[in-house]
Design an enzyme around this catalytic site. Structure first.
Site, mmCIF file in Angstrom:
data_model
loop_
_atom_site.group_PDB
_atom_site.id
_atom_site.type_symbol
_atom_site.label_atom_id
_atom_site.label_comp_id
_atom_site.label_asym_id
_atom_site.label_seq_id
_atom_site.Cartn_x
_atom_site.Cartn_y
_atom_site.Cartn_z
ATOM 1 C CG ASP A 190 -2.164 0.367 0.673
ATOM 2 O OD1 ASP A 190 -2.239 2.022 0.529
ATOM 3 O OD2 ASP A 190 -3.306 0.024 0.935
ATOM 4 C CG HIS A 262 -4.340 2.209 -1.943
ATOM 5 N ND1 HIS A 262 -4.318 3.072 -0.847
ATOM 6 C CD2 HIS A 262 -5.917 2.184 -1.939
ATOM 7 C CE1 HIS A 262 -5.651 3.444 -0.652
ATOM 8 N NE2 HIS A 262 -6.600 3.103 -1.136
ATOM 9 C CG ASP A 325 -8.719 -0.357 -3.004
ATOM 10 O OD1 ASP A 325 -7.612 -0.819 -3.669
ATOM 11 O OD2 ASP A 325 -8.681 0.160 -1.792
ATOM 12 C CD GLU A 326 -10.160 4.125 -1.168
ATOM 13 O OE1 GLU A 326 -10.980 4.489 -0.380
ATOM 14 O OE2 GLU A 326 -9.049 3.654 -0.637
ATOM 15 C CD GLU A 469 -6.298 2.675 7.407
ATOM 16 O OE1 GLU A 469 -6.693 1.761 8.094
ATOM 17 O OE2 GLU A 469 -6.390 3.150 6.333
#
Ligand code: ACM
Ligand code: ZN
Length: 530
Positions: A190, A262, A325-326, A469
């Site tokens: 990531d 990411h 994703d994202e 996180e």
């Protein structure tokens, strides 16, 4: 004489280790077996240091794991012995039992577990283990026939946002195994750290596995960082060791290599992966960064294929996760390579460019004899019919994909993100990312809700996710996982949910089981807080 002395000594040791329990009652097993027959006051099978596990087929791994677990639960001097003949706990396979299912007959003399496969035997032994702990070794006689509801029973673990040691990952696997989970989705890369050694690109771990510091709090004003470097990675040898450890517990590890977003840690290590080749740091902040891989340059595809080749070699999993994703498209909009690729391939926009990248990577994965899985953003650029879709932005993506004929794994954020708070008040929970998912909400979830009868067949399974996180150590990870994983295991394995009183009494027993395992379980559900 020597033998007799041994028997007497051993029997004495067991009486000390396993004091007699009251006569048998109904067992409290999580996840709930499909069928059980137990009578109050029935005889018991006494599990002792002398109990042997008789392995008829090839289920030595299952038997060995069980033998060691029992040793730990009861503080025995040695693990239980495995043998090819004799009396005790007999394990064997039979093709007439469902593949991951098992049947178990317990009488005063022996326990017979018949699995549809070696995995079925493993699950039977996990059930027996729970009963052994609940009844302190005096296991009630009875009968169980059991099989899982979903073929894919997943739990995810993010080791990029915070790194967890090999021993931590094995401990995580132990917890999953006790809940009859069979997939570990291992989030290895990531923005904040690249965690897997890739021989072809040593810079990925040499430079990309360490960030200089970490954001403190949620990053609201004023932003602060902790000034402490954080990092770590797994060598390929360690990865193989973990894969083997998981296999012995019938857990397939699905590796995730995030692309094209990411990926800032990879861009830090290899700046040519980005559109503008600007130097970026291993990200020290949480969220979604605009620094993503360039989808125009051929060198990116070459990189991804080389990385995946090594990953596929390390992980026998049929499914390989490519993230997806994202991925903000800001850099692509300004990139001559990305724009040239859009033109050359006759694509309409940057969304379709992502679809192009994903489809091309899928082709490569298929050429290696594997299947691709990705987060539901892989639907946005037009998904191929063969991709498996992980529905996280709610359930719509999963329903859409299933109706088109794609296989799906349901992991909607509002029910399956176990990094969310467990209580509304958040008291005593420490700082977490947000959200609110109490035990009861997970337990009540019907993953088929919203699906047509036909589309239901495409739901291969269910998964909960552990984003780290705000989770810096295993004690905290365990507290977020337990007891909610018990609720998730019921959703994954059992066919129906029980009433509030029954699940509560089952969970009281499960809490004792967690204690016996030495795992850190959150108190909120037991305190009536949600
Ligand atoms: C995700 O939570 N970005 C899959
Ligand atoms: Zn580009």
């Amino acid at each position: 004489m020597r033998r007799l002395t041994q028997i007497i000594v051993a029997a004495f040791a067991i009486i000390v280790a396993l004091p007699m329990a009251a006569t048998a009652a109904q067992p409290h097993i999580i996840p709930e077996p499909s069928y059980m027959e137990f009578e109050d006051g029935a005889d018991v099978f006494s599990l002792t240091q002398n109990t042997k596990i008789i392995v008829y087929d090839d289920a030595w791994d299952s038997a060995a794991v069980f033998a060691e677990d029992i040793q730990k639960h009861f503080n025995l001097k040695r693990p239980l012995r495995l043998a090819k003949r004799g009396n005790g706990i007999k394990v064997r396979t039979d093709k007439f039992v469902p593949a991951e299912g098992y049947e178990m007959t317990i009488n005063a003399k022996e326990v017979i577990i018949t699995g549809g496969s070696e995995a079925g035997i493993f699950y039977g032994l996990q059930t027996l283990r729970q009963m052994a702990v609940e009844f302190n070794g005096q296991i009630p006689c009875g009968y169980i026939a059991d099989e899982p509801s979903f073929a894919y029973r997943g739990v995810h673990f993010d080791v990029s946002r915070h790194f967890f040691s090999v021993d931590d990952v094995k401990r995580y696997i132990d917890i999953l195994a006790a809940h009859k989970v069979n997939r570990l989705h291992w989030h290895l890369t990531d923005d904040q750290g690249w965690r897997i050694e890739i021989k072809r690109y040593p810079e990925l771990t040499a430079k990309g596995s360490m960030r200089s510091e970490t954001l403190v709090g949620h990053g609201l004003n004023p932003e602060k960082w902790d000034g402490t470097p954080h990092g770590g990675y797994y060598t390929q040898e360690e990865v193989r060791d973990i894969v083997r450890y998981a296999e012995q517990r019938y857990i397939t590890i699905i590796p995730e290599i995030e692309m094209p977003g990411h990926a800032q840690a990879a861009l830090h290590a290899l700046p040519w992966l980005g559109c503008n080749e600007q130097i970026v740091d291993v990200w020290t902040t949480w969220g979604v960064t605009p620094e993503v891989m360039c989808a125009g340059k051929e060198t990116t595809y070459e990189f991804l294929e080389n990385v995946l080749t090594e990953v596929i070699d390390l992980f026998p999993s049929e499914l390989i996760h490519i993230g997806g994703d994202e991925c903000p498209k800001d850099r692509w909009k300004e990139c001559e390579h990305c724009q040239a690729k859009i033109k050359a391939e006759g694509l309409e926009n940057e969304e379709q460019l992502q679809g192009y990248l994903v489809a091309r990577i899928e082709k490569f994965i298929i050429s290696k004899g594997r299947k691709m899985i990705g987060w539901d953003e892989i639907l946005d650029g037009g998904v191929t019919p063969t991709a498996t879709v992980m529905s996280w932005r709610g359930i719509k993506g999963g329903i859409y994909a299933a109706e088109r004929g794609n296989e799906v794994v349901m992991t909607p954020m509002t029910l399956c993100y176990f990094n969310f708070y467990q209580t509304e008040s958040r008291e005593g929970e420490g700082l977490q990312i947000g959200g609110h998912i109490p035990f009861e909400m997970v337990y009540a979830w019907d993953p088929y809700a919203g699906f047509s009868e036909e589309a239901k067949d495409k739901v291969i399974g269910v998964q909960c996710n552990m984003w780290t996180e705000y989770l810096k150590d295993m004690a905290t990870v365990e507290k977020m996982l337990l007891p909610r994983l018990a609720a998730m295991a019921e959703v994954q394995w059992a066919t129906e949910r029980r009433d509030e009183t029954t699940i509560r009494s089952k969970m009281e027993v499960m809490r004792e089981f967690y204690n016996s395992c030495g795992w850190n379980c959150a108190p909120y559900y037991f305190d009536g807080r949600k």
